[in-house]
Scaffold this active site. Sequence first.
Site, PDB file in Angstrom:
ATOM      1  N   ILE A  97       0.835  -1.201   0.000  1.00 60.77           N
ATOM      2  CA  ILE A  97       0.000   0.000   0.000  1.00 60.77           C
ATOM      3  C   ILE A  97       0.875   1.258   0.000  1.00 60.77           C
ATOM      4  O   ILE A  97       0.572   2.237  -0.684  1.00 60.77           O
ATOM      5  CB  ILE A  97      -0.949   0.017   1.223  1.00 60.77           C
ATOM      6  N   CYS A  98       1.951   1.234   0.747  1.00 60.32           N
ATOM      7  CA  CYS A  98       2.787   2.417   0.956  1.00 60.32           C
ATOM      8  C   CYS A  98       3.245   3.107  -0.330  1.00 60.32           C
ATOM      9  O   CYS A  98       3.106   4.326  -0.450  1.00 60.32           O
ATOM     10  CB  CYS A  98       3.978   2.078   1.844  1.00 60.32           C
ATOM     11  N   PRO A  99       3.783   2.379  -1.321  1.00 64.61           N
ATOM     12  CA  PRO A  99       4.246   3.101  -2.513  1.00 64.61           C
ATOM     13  C   PRO A  99       3.108   3.757  -3.288  1.00 64.61           C
ATOM     14  O   PRO A  99       3.323   4.778  -3.943  1.00 64.61           O
ATOM     15  CB  PRO A  99       4.969   2.043  -3.341  1.00 64.61           C
ATOM     16  N   ILE A 140       2.653   7.070  -1.384  1.00 71.34           N
ATOM     17  CA  ILE A 140       3.806   7.950  -1.544  1.00 71.34           C
ATOM     18  C   ILE A 140       3.813   8.550  -2.950  1.00 71.34           C
ATOM     19  O   ILE A 140       3.995   9.755  -3.134  1.00 71.34           O
ATOM     20  CB  ILE A 140       5.116   7.189  -1.242  1.00 71.34           C
TER      21      ILE A 140
END
Length: 190
Positions: free
Chosen positions: A55-57, A60
């Site tokens: 999920i993070c990328p 970001i």
Amino acid sequence: MLTVGDKFPAFNLAAVKAGPEGLEGPGKSFTQITNETDAGKWKVVFFWPKDFTFICPTEIAAFAKLNEEFADRDAALYGASTDSEFVHLNWRVHNADIRDLAIPMLADTKRELSSALGILDKNEGVALRATFIVDPEGTIQWASVNGLNVGRNPQEVLRILDALQTDELCPCNWTKGEEALKPQEIFEAA
């Protein structure tokens, strides 16, 4: 957790530089970012749990795509996690979605900022998906936190920043360019 009206904590963190400078390698890719960096500007600081996750990328990259819009509003955009600057750099090198990242990646390896903000997950010991909008005086004007498994909407963060910068009463779903509420007009119409 710190919230609206609280002072954003002082910090001094290593970071991977934004843009191509961030890919120059150890010794050249890093900088220090403090609460005094970009003094006098609004700050949007968002945290993600771990590098090299799924999920993070997406978050970001979505924040970074809006970097110029945040900059147009005199706001500095910072991303942070509890991973080190070396892990951040390695992740940028190996992930096409964030390779050309236009924002710095802060390394809260000692968890000092995450702890001061009260956003460490009690089970995992990593930062929750927290987002803070901080005014030029260092006061938190908006705070939001998601669980580890739910991404956030950077466009909504931009909308909230727009509303905060009007210093007026903005109704539900208000967007930049729309009229703010005028309480006197509402009372006169009644």
